[in-house]
Scaffold this motif. Sequence first.
Motif, PDB file in Angstrom:
ATOM      1  N   ARG A  33       0.835  -1.216   0.000  1.00 13.35           N
ATOM      2  CA  ARG A  33       0.000   0.000   0.000  1.00 13.35           C
ATOM      3  C   ARG A  33       0.864   1.258   0.000  1.00 13.35           C
ATOM      4  O   ARG A  33       0.577   2.214  -0.716  1.00 13.35           O
ATOM      5  CB  ARG A  33      -0.937   0.012   1.203  1.00 13.35           C
ATOM      6  CG  ARG A  33      -2.172  -0.835   1.040  1.00 13.35           C
ATOM      7  CD  ARG A  33      -3.190  -0.586   2.138  1.00 13.35           C
ATOM      8  NE  ARG A  33      -2.673  -0.823   3.473  1.00 13.35           N
ATOM      9  CZ  ARG A  33      -2.672  -2.007   4.088  1.00 13.35           C
ATOM     10  NH1 ARG A  33      -3.150  -3.076   3.481  1.00 13.35           N
ATOM     11  NH2 ARG A  33      -2.188  -2.124   5.306  1.00 13.35           N
ATOM     12  N   SER A  34       1.928   1.244   0.786  1.00 14.09           N
ATOM     13  CA  SER A  34       2.785   2.432   0.877  1.00 14.09           C
ATOM     14  C   SER A  34       3.492   2.733  -0.436  1.00 14.09           C
ATOM     15  O   SER A  34       3.887   3.872  -0.685  1.00 14.09           O
ATOM     16  CB  SER A  34       3.814   2.274   2.000  1.00 14.09           C
ATOM     17  OG  SER A  34       4.873   1.413   1.612  1.00 14.09           O
ATOM     18  N   LEU A  35       3.644   1.713  -1.281  1.00 11.04           N
ATOM     19  CA  LEU A  35       4.307   1.885  -2.574  1.00 11.04           C
ATOM     20  C   LEU A  35       3.308   1.960  -3.729  1.00 11.04           C
ATOM     21  O   LEU A  35       3.710   1.946  -4.896  1.00 11.04           O
ATOM     22  CB  LEU A  35       5.266   0.715  -2.818  1.00 11.04           C
ATOM     23  CG  LEU A  35       6.438   0.592  -1.832  1.00 11.04           C
ATOM     24  CD1 LEU A  35       7.165  -0.726  -2.032  1.00 11.04           C
ATOM     25  CD2 LEU A  35       7.384   1.772  -1.967  1.00 11.04           C
ATOM     26  N   ALA A  36       2.005   2.054  -3.389  1.00  8.34           N
ATOM     27  CA  ALA A  36       0.940   2.066  -4.398  1.00  8.34           C
ATOM     28  C   ALA A  36       1.067   0.861  -5.333  1.00  8.34           C
ATOM     29  O   ALA A  36       0.965   0.981  -6.549  1.00  8.34           O
ATOM     30  CB  ALA A  36       0.941   3.372  -5.181  1.00  8.34           C
ATOM     31  N   MET A  37       1.280  -0.304  -4.728  1.00  8.58           N
ATOM     32  CA  MET A  37       1.497  -1.546  -5.452  1.00  8.58           C
ATOM     33  C   MET A  37       0.461  -2.551  -4.980  1.00  8.58           C
ATOM     34  O   MET A  37       0.069  -2.535  -3.809  1.00  8.58           O
ATOM     35  CB  MET A  37       2.922  -2.039  -5.111  1.00  8.58           C
ATOM     36  CG  MET A  37       3.338  -3.352  -5.692  1.00  8.58           C
ATOM     37  SD  MET A  37       4.977  -3.880  -5.058  1.00  8.58           S
ATOM     38  CE  MET A  37       6.055  -2.581  -5.636  1.00  8.58           C
ATOM     39  N   SER A  38       0.020  -3.415  -5.853  1.00  5.71           N
ATOM     40  CA  SER A  38      -0.918  -4.447  -5.427  1.00  5.71           C
ATOM     41  C   SER A  38      -0.202  -5.455  -4.529  1.00  5.71           C
ATOM     42  O   SER A  38       1.020  -5.660  -4.642  1.00  5.71           O
ATOM     43  CB  SER A  38      -1.519  -5.177  -6.636  1.00  5.71           C
ATOM     44  OG  SER A  38      -0.564  -6.029  -7.235  1.00  5.71           O
ATOM     45  N   TYR A  39      -0.974  -6.081  -3.659  1.00  6.68           N
ATOM     46  CA  TYR A  39      -0.406  -7.119  -2.797  1.00  6.68           C
ATOM     47  C   TYR A  39       0.182  -8.233  -3.655  1.00  6.68           C
ATOM     48  O   TYR A  39       1.265  -8.736  -3.366  1.00  6.68           O
ATOM     49  CB  TYR A  39      -1.469  -7.681  -1.852  1.00  6.68           C
ATOM     50  CG  TYR A  39      -0.945  -8.807  -1.001  1.00  6.68           C
ATOM     51  CD1 TYR A  39      -0.239  -8.538   0.162  1.00  6.68           C
ATOM     52  CD2 TYR A  39      -1.134 -10.130  -1.383  1.00  6.68           C
ATOM     53  CE1 TYR A  39       0.267  -9.571   0.944  1.00  6.68           C
ATOM     54  CE2 TYR A  39      -0.631 -11.166  -0.609  1.00  6.68           C
ATOM     55  CZ  TYR A  39       0.068 -10.880   0.548  1.00  6.68           C
ATOM     56  OH  TYR A  39       0.585 -11.907   1.308  1.00  6.68           O
ATOM     57  N   ARG A  40      -0.526  -8.594  -4.705  1.00  6.76           N
ATOM     58  CA  ARG A  40      -0.068  -9.676  -5.591  1.00  6.76           C
ATOM     59  C   ARG A  40       1.298  -9.344  -6.186  1.00  6.76           C
ATOM     60  O   ARG A  40       2.197 -10.181  -6.238  1.00  6.76           O
ATOM     61  CB  ARG A  40      -1.093  -9.905  -6.712  1.00  6.76           C
ATOM     62  CG  ARG A  40      -0.605 -10.791  -7.824  1.00  6.76           C
ATOM     63  CD  ARG A  40      -1.019 -12.225  -7.616  1.00  6.76           C
ATOM     64  NE  ARG A  40      -0.701 -13.014  -8.782  1.00  6.76           N
ATOM     65  CZ  ARG A  40       0.251 -13.947  -8.797  1.00  6.76           C
ATOM     66  NH1 ARG A  40       0.941 -14.215  -7.727  1.00  6.76           N
ATOM     67  NH2 ARG A  40       0.482 -14.629  -9.886  1.00  6.76           N
ATOM     68  N   ARG A  41       1.472  -8.106  -6.676  1.00  9.47           N
ATOM     69  CA  ARG A  41       2.755  -7.696  -7.257  1.00  9.47           C
ATOM     70  C   ARG A  41       3.858  -7.744  -6.205  1.00  9.47           C
ATOM     71  O   ARG A  41       4.966  -8.210  -6.474  1.00  9.47           O
ATOM     72  CB  ARG A  41       2.628  -6.291  -7.851  1.00  9.47           C
ATOM     73  CG  ARG A  41       3.913  -5.778  -8.464  1.00  9.47           C
ATOM     74  CD  ARG A  41       4.236  -6.502  -9.755  1.00  9.47           C
ATOM     75  NE  ARG A  41       5.446  -5.953 -10.340  1.00  9.47           N
ATOM     76  CZ  ARG A  41       6.380  -6.690 -10.911  1.00  9.47           C
ATOM     77  NH1 ARG A  41       6.232  -7.989 -11.033  1.00  9.47           N
ATOM     78  NH2 ARG A  41       7.463  -6.136 -11.416  1.00  9.47           N
ATOM     79  N   ALA A  42       3.573  -7.257  -5.009  1.00 14.41           N
ATOM     80  CA  ALA A  42       4.560  -7.287  -3.925  1.00 14.41           C
ATOM     81  C   ALA A  42       4.939  -8.730  -3.596  1.00 14.41           C
ATOM     82  O   ALA A  42       6.120  -9.040  -3.403  1.00 14.41           O
ATOM     83  CB  ALA A  42       4.013  -6.582  -2.691  1.00 14.41           C
ATOM     84  N   TRP A  43       3.953  -9.605  -3.555  1.00 14.98           N
ATOM     85  CA  TRP A  43       4.204 -11.012  -3.237  1.00 14.98           C
ATOM     86  C   TRP A  43       5.096 -11.651  -4.302  1.00 14.98           C
ATOM     87  O   TRP A  43       6.047 -12.371  -3.985  1.00 14.98           O
ATOM     88  CB  TRP A  43       2.889 -11.771  -3.099  1.00 14.98           C
ATOM     89  CG  TRP A  43       3.092 -13.205  -2.762  1.00 14.98           C
ATOM     90  CD1 TRP A  43       2.940 -14.271  -3.588  1.00 14.98           C
ATOM     91  CD2 TRP A  43       3.501 -13.742  -1.506  1.00 14.98           C
ATOM     92  NE1 TRP A  43       3.226 -15.425  -2.926  1.00 14.98           N
ATOM     93  CE2 TRP A  43       3.576 -15.130  -1.641  1.00 14.98           C
ATOM     94  CE3 TRP A  43       3.813 -13.164  -0.273  1.00 14.98           C
ATOM     95  CZ2 TRP A  43       3.957 -15.969  -0.600  1.00 14.98           C
ATOM     96  CZ3 TRP A  43       4.189 -14.004   0.763  1.00 14.98           C
ATOM     97  CH2 TRP A  43       4.257 -15.386   0.600  1.00 14.98           C
ATOM     98  N   VAL A  44       4.817 -11.391  -5.575  1.00 15.11           N
ATOM     99  CA  VAL A  44       5.617 -11.946  -6.674  1.00 15.11           C
ATOM    100  C   VAL A  44       7.058 -11.431  -6.590  1.00 15.11           C
ATOM    101  O   VAL A  44       8.016 -12.205  -6.713  1.00 15.11           O
ATOM    102  CB  VAL A  44       4.980 -11.619  -8.043  1.00 15.11           C
ATOM    103  CG1 VAL A  44       5.934 -11.917  -9.194  1.00 15.11           C
ATOM    104  CG2 VAL A  44       3.686 -12.396  -8.219  1.00 15.11           C
ATOM    105  N   LEU A  45       7.217 -10.136  -6.364  1.00 19.35           N
ATOM    106  CA  LEU A  45       8.561  -9.574  -6.242  1.00 19.35           C
ATOM    107  C   LEU A  45       9.310 -10.179  -5.065  1.00 19.35           C
ATOM    108  O   LEU A  45      10.501 -10.501  -5.169  1.00 19.35           O
ATOM    109  CB  LEU A  45       8.502  -8.049  -6.098  1.00 19.35           C
ATOM    110  CG  LEU A  45       8.045  -7.278  -7.326  1.00 19.35           C
ATOM    111  CD1 LEU A  45       7.926  -5.790  -6.993  1.00 19.35           C
ATOM    112  CD2 LEU A  45       8.988  -7.493  -8.493  1.00 19.35           C
TER     113      LEU A  45
END
Length: 106
Positions: A33-45
């Motif tokens: 959320r703090s990076l304006a990124m989806s949870y899914r994208r953060a998880w993949v990264l």
Amino acid sequence: MRVTVADLVAIGPGKVALLEAIRDHGSISAAARSLAMSYRRAWVLLQEINQSMRRPAVLSEHGGENRGGSTLTPDGEAVIRLYRAIESQAAAACSKEISALLKLLA
């Protein structure tokens, strides 16, 4: 700067920012959320980071009384520290070239 392992970008500016956000916020979802990124994208990264490393950069606890959370391992902290040091040294060593490059940009 990006560091590749085989065909995978193992560490780059976005992944380091994600590790810093996880360190600062204590969870993957809050970091995303703090990076304006989806949870899914953060998880993949994060999966890509952990798969690229000998030991995980982040450990996560699921649910429970404290509702889980994520913390950086010592290796995760080292990735941030080393990446930022390299970035700083490269910027200092290449300041003249960076300045010339910036003059070409709009």
